[in-house]
Design a protein around this motif. Structure first.
Motif, PDB file in Angstrom:
ATOM      1  N   ARG A 114       2.460   1.842  -3.503  1.00 35.77           N
ATOM      2  CA  ARG A 114       1.497   2.330  -4.481  1.00 35.77           C
ATOM      3  C   ARG A 114       1.153   3.798  -4.227  1.00 35.77           C
ATOM      4  O   ARG A 114       0.930   4.583  -5.156  1.00 35.77           O
ATOM      5  N   LYS A 115       1.128   4.224  -2.940  1.00 38.49           N
ATOM      6  CA  LYS A 115       0.821   5.626  -2.613  1.00 38.49           C
ATOM      7  C   LYS A 115       1.942   6.543  -3.056  1.00 38.49           C
ATOM      8  O   LYS A 115       1.700   7.684  -3.486  1.00 38.49           O
ATOM      9  N   ARG A 116       3.194   6.102  -3.015  1.00 31.84           N
ATOM     10  CA  ARG A 116       4.324   6.917  -3.451  1.00 31.84           C
ATOM     11  C   ARG A 116       4.339   7.121  -4.943  1.00 31.84           C
ATOM     12  O   ARG A 116       4.783   8.147  -5.436  1.00 31.84           O
ATOM     13  N   ARG A 117       3.872   6.151  -5.672  1.00 36.51           N
ATOM     14  CA  ARG A 117       3.915   6.251  -7.127  1.00 36.51           C
ATOM     15  C   ARG A 117       2.763   7.079  -7.712  1.00 36.51           C
ATOM     16  O   ARG A 117       2.807   7.463  -8.867  1.00 36.51           O
ATOM     17  N   ARG A 118       1.740   7.430  -7.006  1.00 36.05           N
ATOM     18  CA  ARG A 118       0.595   8.154  -7.544  1.00 36.05           C
ATOM     19  C   ARG A 118       0.918   9.581  -8.003  1.00 36.05           C
ATOM     20  O   ARG A 118       0.475  10.002  -9.064  1.00 36.05           O
ATOM     21  N   PRO A 119       1.658  10.478  -7.308  1.00 38.73           N
ATOM     22  CA  PRO A 119       1.903  11.876  -7.778  1.00 38.73           C
ATOM     23  C   PRO A 119       2.706  11.923  -9.062  1.00 38.73           C
ATOM     24  O   PRO A 119       2.647  12.900  -9.795  1.00 38.73           O
ATOM     25  N   TRP A 124       0.832  -1.230   0.000  1.00 39.91           N
ATOM     26  CA  TRP A 124       0.000   0.000   0.000  1.00 39.91           C
ATOM     27  C   TRP A 124       0.850   1.257   0.000  1.00 39.91           C
ATOM     28  O   TRP A 124       0.566   2.229  -0.692  1.00 39.91           O
ATOM     29  N   TRP A 125       1.955   1.282   0.754  1.00 36.67           N
ATOM     30  CA  TRP A 125       2.823   2.474   0.838  1.00 36.67           C
ATOM     31  C   TRP A 125       3.526   2.722  -0.494  1.00 36.67           C
ATOM     32  O   TRP A 125       3.665   3.848  -0.939  1.00 36.67           O
TER      33      TRP A 125
END
Length: 309
Positions: free
Chosen positions: A286-291, A283-284
């Protein structure tokens, strides 16, 4: 005179020979007539005196029906048979049946071998003398309801004859080697003969053990006895047909479900220890790759410079 006396002597000899031949012919004719007179009454009374043709034929037929076995082959009474039996019973009380089995076996000069007894099932091997096998089977069959009974016999006569022949040959061979050992003089001869004697004695002992094993199998018979409670037998009988198959399938499904739950329960600790941290890490990441995706999109949306003339 001499010639005359000579002729008289010759005439006397001729007369003597003629008289002897006459006596012989008379005796022969008398014997033949006597035989003929004896044969005539026998012809008139066939049932008196010697056996007639019909009795001879009947005796010959009776003898042919009971012809002896060929030479070298034992008769039916001399056959060596290994007999075994399987017996399956149902009874209200399994433990009581097993207790009575022990009593019957001991009374027949036998013994019980491998045994497995549960609340509603039991199995035991009964070993009894071969000549008492049929009687013991009859007694055991009365302890409950017979479901299955099988008796088999294996002929080991040829094996016994072969082993006996090899034993006799091997004993003679051992005796010859012992005689050579007694005559050996040097150390090398004694060592060589002793080695050969040891080898042949070992083979002789092996043949003797095989002979004893065969004789024991012939002398004693084994009964494999299985006992089931009547309730178990009734339940097994009711599981036939469509409903029996349906019940069996449901039991199989429950068994599979229970096994699956067991596997999941065994895997649960590993999922808690390793699965939760792994899920948080994914989950962490995937959250880093979003911006990064919107930034690339804004750069592509910038207006391009007009072309130079």
């Amino acid at each position: 005179m001499h010639k005359r006396s000579r002729w008289v002597a010759v005439a006397g000899i001729v007369l003597a020979l003629a008289g002897c031949s006459a006596n012989d012919s008379g005796e022969k004719s008398a014997a033949m007539s006597a035989d003929g007179r004896q044969a005539a009454p026998n012809q008139g009374a066939p049932n008196q005196g010697g056996p007639n043709k019909e009795s001879t034929d009947s005796a010959g037929k009776a003898g042919s029906d009971k012809a002896p076995a060929p030479a070298g082959q034992p008769g039916i009474a001399d056959r060596k048979l290994v007999r075994t039996a399987n017996l399956e019973l149902t009874a209200p009380d399994v433990g009581d049946v097993i207790s009575q089995v022990r009593v019957i076996t001991q009374a027949a000069a036998g013994y019980t071998g491998q045994e497995s007894t549960q609340e509603k099932r039991a199995s035991v091997n009964v070993v009894v003398p071969s000549d008492r096998l049929d009687g013991v089977l009859e007694q055991l069959g009365k302890l409950g309801k017979q479901v299955r009974r099988e008796v088999t016999a294996t002929d080991v006569t040829e094996q016994m004859v072969d082993v006996d022949s090899r034993l006799a040959t091997q004993r003679a061979s051992v005796e010859r080697i012992r005689a050579l050992l007694a005559k050996a003089t040097s150390v090398s001869e004694i060592a060589s003969v002793e080695s050969e004697l040891t080898s042949r004695e070992a083979e002789l002992e092996s043949l003797q053990k095989r002979r004893e094993s065969l004789a024991g199998s012939v002398a004693m018979s084994t009964i494999s006895l299985q006992v089931k409670a009547e309730t178990v037998a009734a339940a097994e009988q009711s599981r036939s047909g469509f409903f029996g198959g349906l019940a069996g399938g449901w039991d199989a499904f429950l068994t599979f479900g229970g096994g699956l739950l067991t596997v999941l329960g065994a895997m649960a600790p590993f999922l808690l220890v390793f699965g939760v941290p792994a899920a948080v890490l994914v989950w962490w990441l995937r959250k880093r790759r979003r911006p990064a995706a919107p930034a690339m999109a804004s750069a592509s949306d910038l207006p391009s410079a007009p072309p130079l003339d």
